[in-house]
Write an enzyme that holds these catalytic residues in place. Sequence first.
Site, PDB file in Angstrom:
ATOM      1  N   GLU A  30      -5.209  -4.661  10.694  1.00 37.67           N
ATOM      2  CA  GLU A  30      -4.263  -3.755  10.971  1.00 37.67           C
ATOM      3  C   GLU A  30      -4.254  -2.764  12.147  1.00 37.67           C
ATOM      4  OE1 GLU A  30      -2.046  -2.581   7.032  1.00 37.67           O
ATOM      5  OE2 GLU A  30      -3.992  -1.463   7.299  1.00 37.67           O
ATOM      6  N   SER A  62       3.618  -1.958  10.104  1.00 39.72           N
ATOM      7  CA  SER A  62       5.255  -1.798  10.342  1.00 39.72           C
ATOM      8  C   SER A  62       5.813  -3.235  10.058  1.00 39.72           C
ATOM      9  CB  SER A  62       5.481  -1.489  11.781  1.00 39.72           C
ATOM     10  OG  SER A  62       5.114  -0.261  11.940  1.00 39.72           O
ATOM     11  N   GLU A  71      -6.624   4.852   7.928  1.00 45.20           N
ATOM     12  CA  GLU A  71      -6.409   6.104   7.444  1.00 45.20           C
ATOM     13  C   GLU A  71      -7.871   6.825   6.885  1.00 45.20           C
ATOM     14  OE1 GLU A  71      -2.746   5.544   5.449  1.00 45.20           O
ATOM     15  OE2 GLU A  71      -2.018   5.235   7.469  1.00 45.20           O
ATOM     16  N   GLY A  88       4.943   1.679   4.505  1.00 41.58           N
ATOM     17  CA  GLY A  88       6.250   1.923   4.092  1.00 41.58           C
ATOM     18  C   GLY A  88       7.311   1.317   3.533  1.00 41.58           C
ATOM     19  N   GLY A 134       2.637   2.692  10.599  1.00 38.41           N
ATOM     20  CA  GLY A 134       3.706   3.434  10.505  1.00 38.41           C
ATOM     21  C   GLY A 134       4.467   4.153  11.609  1.00 38.41           C
ATOM     22  N   HIS A 152      -9.571   1.388   5.172  1.00 33.06           N
ATOM     23  CA  HIS A 152      -8.196   1.495   5.708  1.00 33.06           C
ATOM     24  C   HIS A 152      -8.409   2.273   6.871  1.00 33.06           C
ATOM     25  CE1 HIS A 152      -4.063   2.724   6.453  1.00 33.06           C
ATOM     26  NE2 HIS A 152      -3.812   1.605   5.890  1.00 33.06           N
ATOM     27  N   ASN A 171       0.880  -1.233  -0.014  1.00 36.17           N
ATOM     28  CA  ASN A 171      -0.075   0.107  -0.095  1.00 36.17           C
ATOM     29  C   ASN A 171       0.812   1.312   0.148  1.00 36.17           C
ATOM     30  OD1 ASN A 171      -1.930   2.041   0.493  1.00 36.17           O
ATOM     31  ND2 ASN A 171      -2.178   1.466   2.693  1.00 36.17           N
ATOM     32  N   TRP A 172       1.071   1.807  -1.121  1.00 36.78           N
ATOM     33  CA  TRP A 172       1.965   3.174  -1.258  1.00 36.78           C
ATOM     34  C   TRP A 172       1.364   4.264  -0.592  1.00 36.78           C
ATOM     35  CZ3 TRP A 172       4.189   2.801  -6.854  1.00 36.78           C
ATOM     36  CH2 TRP A 172       4.794   1.559  -7.182  1.00 36.78           C
ATOM     37  N   LYS A 173       0.056   4.342  -0.121  1.00 40.16           N
ATOM     38  CA  LYS A 173      -0.613   5.452   0.276  1.00 40.16           C
ATOM     39  C   LYS A 173      -0.268   6.921  -0.678  1.00 40.16           C
ATOM     40  CE  LYS A 173      -0.169   3.474   4.772  1.00 40.16           C
ATOM     41  NZ  LYS A 173       0.116   3.610   6.261  1.00 40.16           N
TER      42      LYS A 173
END
Length: 265
Positions: A179, A225, A108, A247, A185, A106, A11-13
């Site tokens: 998650e 992470s 976020e 990440g 992160g 997600h 997931n590159w966000k």
Amino acid sequence: MTARTRLIAGNWKMNRGPSETSTFCEKFRRWWDSADEARASVGEGKLEIAIFPPFISIGTAKEGLHGISILLGAQNCHQEASGAFTGEIAPAMLKDAGCRFVLVGHSERRQLFGEQDETIALKVRAVLAEGMDPVLCVGETLKERESGETFAVVERQFLKALAGLDPDRVAERTVVAYEPVWAIGTGRTARDEDAQEVCQCIRRLAAERFGDETAQKLRILYGGSVKASNATGLLNMPDIDGALVGGASLEVASFGGIIQGCIAR
Ligand code: PGA
């Protein structure tokens, strides 16, 4: 027990526009050519690898990875098929762009953009209706974990998002990513056993709601992470079928390391 195909998803966000995506793809192709075991695992249907670039980079990723068996996903979609929704993307557009997966719910999106369980449930259906596979994200905040609400939160998110779905669609087409929000992160990964405990609970919920056969086929990922150094331990857990990587999916070396860690399992 059913052998579930493992899935390593990046997931590159909000990172990597088209130019950087193109560079990533060139490097990834070189890595792929040298990664005999990964190619073999993918070829034998034991492993799937997917990247979820920002919308604007999906086309570049499709071109850049052409001919190699890497799947594409999007990070979000709108629940409607078309219309006056400025700035949104419809599931059919993502399908047309080459996506097989769409992340839904997600943390976020839930926390920063106010997405509620009801909207998430509509998105899951919209993705399935287009023949793509939703990756439903669930997980508790630190406050919820500390007050002993982890299982209740995950249960609510899981059941509300998938309520009323046909068990076959859940078994064959839906992926759940556990998650914990406090691990995303932050560099703070859940312990293997803690991640397993929640993933096992998700499988048990799936069995109660959709039947044992569906639960045994459902793919459950861990995210938060994940890196090359902890991937093998997490992926050794019986109810963890893959990883959703943020990440560490942005660089080929670290993403490749996680893929190798999954094979080493
Ligand atoms: P992280 O992100 O690997 O950077 O913690 C995971 C995710 O949000 O999917």
